[in-house]
Design an enzyme around this catalytic site. Structure first.
Site, PDB file in Angstrom:
ATOM      1  N   CYS A  68      11.000 -39.492  -6.339  1.00 26.82           N
ATOM      2  CA  CYS A  68      12.485 -39.057  -6.135  1.00 26.82           C
ATOM      3  C   CYS A  68      12.688 -37.845  -6.733  1.00 26.82           C
ATOM      4  O   CYS A  68      12.400 -37.740  -8.158  1.00 26.82           O
ATOM      5  CB  CYS A  68      13.238 -40.363  -6.633  1.00 26.82           C
ATOM      6  SG  CYS A  68      15.071 -39.871  -6.773  1.00 26.82           S
ATOM      7  N   CYS A 127      20.169 -36.261  -4.413  1.00 27.82           N
ATOM      8  CA  CYS A 127      20.762 -36.547  -3.296  1.00 27.82           C
ATOM      9  C   CYS A 127      21.979 -37.588  -3.521  1.00 27.82           C
ATOM     10  O   CYS A 127      22.957 -37.714  -2.818  1.00 27.82           O
ATOM     11  CB  CYS A 127      19.816 -37.349  -2.427  1.00 27.82           C
ATOM     12  SG  CYS A 127      18.127 -36.924  -2.430  1.00 27.82           S
ATOM     13  N   THR A 155      20.304 -41.896 -11.492  1.00 29.37           N
ATOM     14  CA  THR A 155      19.156 -41.095 -11.192  1.00 29.37           C
ATOM     15  C   THR A 155      19.613 -39.666 -11.420  1.00 29.37           C
ATOM     16  O   THR A 155      20.341 -39.135 -11.118  1.00 29.37           O
ATOM     17  CB  THR A 155      18.807 -41.078  -9.588  1.00 29.37           C
ATOM     18  OG1 THR A 155      18.664 -42.763  -9.570  1.00 29.37           O
ATOM     19  CG2 THR A 155      17.774 -40.476  -9.170  1.00 29.37           C
ATOM     20  N   GLU A 176      15.748 -42.725 -14.567  1.00 28.94           N
ATOM     21  CA  GLU A 176      17.101 -43.146 -14.670  1.00 28.94           C
ATOM     22  C   GLU A 176      17.591 -43.619 -16.076  1.00 28.94           C
ATOM     23  O   GLU A 176      16.961 -43.705 -16.885  1.00 28.94           O
ATOM     24  CB  GLU A 176      16.961 -44.699 -13.845  1.00 28.94           C
ATOM     25  CG  GLU A 176      17.448 -44.507 -12.193  1.00 28.94           C
ATOM     26  CD  GLU A 176      15.991 -44.006 -11.702  1.00 28.94           C
ATOM     27  OE1 GLU A 176      15.057 -44.052 -12.292  1.00 28.94           O
ATOM     28  OE2 GLU A 176      16.134 -43.374 -10.409  1.00 28.94           O
ATOM     29  N   HIS A 180      23.826 -42.379   1.678  1.00 28.62           N
ATOM     30  CA  HIS A 180      22.800 -42.350   0.917  1.00 28.62           C
ATOM     31  C   HIS A 180      21.792 -43.356   1.813  1.00 28.62           C
ATOM     32  O   HIS A 180      20.524 -42.952   1.453  1.00 28.62           O
ATOM     33  CB  HIS A 180      23.016 -42.818  -0.518  1.00 28.62           C
ATOM     34  CG  HIS A 180      21.971 -42.560  -1.418  1.00 28.62           C
ATOM     35  ND1 HIS A 180      21.649 -41.208  -1.724  1.00 28.62           N
ATOM     36  CD2 HIS A 180      21.289 -43.422  -2.170  1.00 28.62           C
ATOM     37  CE1 HIS A 180      20.856 -41.324  -2.513  1.00 28.62           C
ATOM     38  NE2 HIS A 180      20.611 -42.478  -2.900  1.00 28.62           N
ATOM     39  N   TYR A 212      17.209 -42.863   2.795  1.00 27.34           N
ATOM     40  CA  TYR A 212      16.053 -43.577   2.207  1.00 27.34           C
ATOM     41  C   TYR A 212      14.669 -43.499   3.191  1.00 27.34           C
ATOM     42  O   TYR A 212      13.667 -43.337   3.062  1.00 27.34           O
ATOM     43  CB  TYR A 212      16.544 -45.125   1.753  1.00 27.34           C
ATOM     44  CG  TYR A 212      16.400 -45.080   0.383  1.00 27.34           C
ATOM     45  CD1 TYR A 212      17.561 -44.265  -0.298  1.00 27.34           C
ATOM     46  CD2 TYR A 212      15.698 -46.126  -0.252  1.00 27.34           C
ATOM     47  CE1 TYR A 212      17.715 -44.438  -1.529  1.00 27.34           C
ATOM     48  CE2 TYR A 212      16.040 -46.080  -1.690  1.00 27.34           C
ATOM     49  CZ  TYR A 212      16.770 -45.162  -2.268  1.00 27.34           C
ATOM     50  OH  TYR A 212      17.108 -45.356  -3.688  1.00 27.34           O
ATOM     51  N   CYS A 224      13.400 -39.701   2.577  1.00 28.73           N
ATOM     52  CA  CYS A 224      12.560 -39.331   1.293  1.00 28.73           C
ATOM     53  C   CYS A 224      11.464 -40.246   1.031  1.00 28.73           C
ATOM     54  O   CYS A 224      10.420 -39.847   0.511  1.00 28.73           O
ATOM     55  CB  CYS A 224      13.581 -39.313   0.227  1.00 28.73           C
ATOM     56  SG  CYS A 224      14.081 -41.000  -0.293  1.00 28.73           S
ATOM     57  N   GLU A 284      12.685 -49.717  -6.895  1.00 25.46           N
ATOM     58  CA  GLU A 284      13.722 -48.777  -6.812  1.00 25.46           C
ATOM     59  C   GLU A 284      13.867 -48.993  -5.293  1.00 25.46           C
ATOM     60  O   GLU A 284      15.206 -48.527  -4.760  1.00 25.46           O
ATOM     61  CB  GLU A 284      13.074 -47.638  -7.231  1.00 25.46           C
ATOM     62  CG  GLU A 284      14.219 -46.346  -7.326  1.00 25.46           C
ATOM     63  CD  GLU A 284      14.205 -45.616  -6.025  1.00 25.46           C
ATOM     64  OE1 GLU A 284      15.232 -45.365  -5.724  1.00 25.46           O
ATOM     65  OE2 GLU A 284      13.384 -45.811  -5.007  1.00 25.46           O
TER      66      GLU A 284
HETATM   67 FE1  SF4 Z   1      15.920 -40.116  -4.584  1.00 27.29          FE
HETATM   68 FE2  SF4 Z   1      15.686 -40.590  -2.109  1.00 27.29          FE
HETATM   69 FE3  SF4 Z   1      18.070 -41.487  -3.450  1.00 27.29          FE
HETATM   70 FE4  SF4 Z   1      17.086 -38.626  -2.958  1.00 27.29          FE
HETATM   71  S1  SF4 Z   1      17.610 -40.436  -1.347  1.00 27.29           S
HETATM   72  S2  SF4 Z   1      18.039 -39.568  -4.771  1.00 27.29           S
HETATM   73  S3  SF4 Z   1      14.919 -38.764  -3.233  1.00 27.29           S
HETATM   74  S4  SF4 Z   1      15.820 -42.178  -3.744  1.00 27.29           S
END
Ligand code: SF4
Length: 485
Positions: A98, A102, A189, A256, A291, A295, A298, A442
């Site tokens: 991660c 984002c 995060t 985190e 968001h 997912y 990423c 996560e």
């Molecule tokens: Fe992390 Fe993926 Fe969330 Fe970006 S979208 S903060 S890389 S988990």
């Protein structure tokens, strides 16, 4: 825009109050528990400034016309949303974990349109305030921590019904020049390596919860903001060496932290929602869709790394030509591409909000996140299956410094003349760390637990329309029967 190096240096000037393992951390940049996550976040600056990536990692601000980092950009059209997804996959491939930025990006996007709607409906001036904050964020290329999840206490009770009134972030004092806030946000995060904290309500609220319907921003090192950095499985490996961590440069998940707001003052200029409970549900749903779009992208990038590690181990073990190995690798790739296709689909099937911001298709975005929570563990299981049991029983890297033991490690972990046993051990450790419990948990709960996605899907689907489709078919069949008779 900042380069990765400038970003890392900018964190040194902050005076944050950070705690980890019972001690205050004065210097997060060089702390071994935190540095890998800072390196991962710095990749967002690399994508913005390096020629090779800037097509994805940079954008033109619709407010100033300046070239900005895409992690601070408000998507204006379908192309922007598609590029967002593509950018996240690339960053995931580079880091294998991660890169944190984002959540703040999606907070900026969500508040941009929500404050506009509030102003239209209520005659407030939140949007103008927010635009000033956004321009500052874009011009300075700040990393924003999007802070949404409250401690929540008893989940069956509303914020105002909790046994302790601080279990959701709330206003405790209203002053002429601003407000004083108290509470905490959890699982944050990238919080310890952000420049600013953007607080949003974490749930839909009723008028009784007015003191909790808040959105505001503070500098990350504001007085009264306290960080408690979380532990991860096997995290002591971070300060014990380089090999056993698996991903020494970028770490595992996002680093985190718990953020505590100990009666923090926020000037009105930085308040973007104040007691307008009727907008909380809309804000939360909108943020979640943006968001959840991410997912599928990423995590696909992260799993590209895992597929690579698995295929590499198959090569080292001499099994890469076996039919079942090829079949399982193909299955891994298929699951990953399915995740990614959802991220792209919700971007392509977008709509526009009243203020011109492009909005992902919420059903497709939620389906994509749900697929990711389901498929990510499947892919890790296949990786463990192919990588073999040695991943779980490897000796520590310290044995390599022991002259009595090291030769035996080289000898017995060798699988062929052309295989460096240390490369094999490193790859095994990468698989071990990427398929361990922290990334799986996560992936399950980040951007909301699977049940939250099912609720959105359940709410959004036009069930009546589907029933009508079926009835039409049955009706046609009935009519055809009558014709035949
Ligand atoms: Fe992390 Fe993926 Fe969330 Fe970006 S979208 S903060 S890389 S988990």
């Amino acid at each position: 825009m900042m380069t990765p190096e400038q970003y890392i240096e900018s964190l040194r000037n902050q005076k944050k109050e950070v705690y980890f393992m019972g001690e205050r951390v004065e210097n997060v940049v060089d702390h071994p528990a935190m540095r890998p996550h800072i390196n991962a976040a710095s990749v967002t600056y690399k994508l913005g400034t390096e020629e090779k990536y800037e097509e994805l990692g940079s954008a033109t601000s619709h407010l100033t016309g300046n070239k900005i980092n895409r992690w601070t950009h408000i998507p204006q059209n379908q192309e922007d949303l598609v590029k967002k997804a593509m950018m996240l996959r690339v960053a995931g491939q580079i880091t294998g974990t991660c890169f944190q930025r984002c959540v703040g990006m999606d907070g900026l996007i969500t508040l941009y349109s929500t404050t506009w709607e509030m102003d239209q409906d209520l005659g407030t001036d939140y949007h103008e305030r927010f635009k000033r904050f956004l321009i500052e964020t874009q011009n300075h290329d700040y990393m924003t921590d999007g802070a949404m999840t409250d401690p929540k206490g008893d989940r069956s009770k509303r914020p105002s019904e909790q046994h302790d009134p601080d279990l959701y972030v709330r206003v405790v004092e209203e002053k002429e020049d601003g407000i004083v806030v108290r509470g905490a946000k959890m699982h944050q995060t990238g919080a310890i390596n952000s420049h600013q904290i953007l607080v949003m309500p974490g749930t839909a609220m009723s008028p009784k919860d007015a003191d909790y319907a808040l959105s505001f921003t503070v500098p990350a090192d504001e007085k009264g903001v306290i960080y408690v950095f979380g532990r991860q499985v096997n995290d002591s490996r971070k300060w014990e060496g380089k090999i056993d961590q698996g991903n020494a440069k970028y770490g595992v998940v996002g680093g985190e932290a718990l953020i505590i707001f100990e009666d923090v003052f926020v000037p009105w200029e930085r308040v973007f929602m104040y007691k307008e409970t009727q907008y909380t549900g809309k804000l939360v749903d909108r943020f979640a869709s943006y968001h959840r779009q991410n997912y599928g992208a990423c995590k696909a990038g992260n799993l590209d790394v895992l597929i690579g590690a698995t295929a590499s181990l198959a090569d080292m073990h001499g099994i890469s030509k076996a039919g079942h190995v090829k079949e399982k690798l193909a299955e891994m790739a298929h699951l990953v591409e399915t995740m990614y296709s959802g991220a792209l689909a919700c971007s392509f099937n977008c709509s526009k909000n009243g203020c011109g911001t492009a909005f992902v298709d919420p059903v497709l975005a939620n389906s994509s996140k749900l697929n990711t929570a389901r498929y990510y563990p499947e892919v890790t299981k296949l990786s463990q299956d192919l990588a073999g049991g040695f991943v779980a029983t490897l000796p520590s890297e310290q044995e390599l410094d022991n002259p009595r033991i090291a030769p035996y490690i080289y000898k017995y972990y060798s699988t062929g003349e052309n295989v460096d046993p240390i490369d094999r051990i490193k790859m095994g450790r990468l698989v071990e760390n990427m398929t361990g419990s922290t990334p799986i948990i996560e992936c399950m709960h980040g951007a909301g637990s699977p049940q939250a996605q099912k609720v959105v899907i359940q709410r959004s689907i036009n069930w009546g329309e589907k029933i009508k489709f079926a009835k039409e078919i049955v009706k046609d069949a009935k009519e055809q029967n009558e014709v035949l008779q």
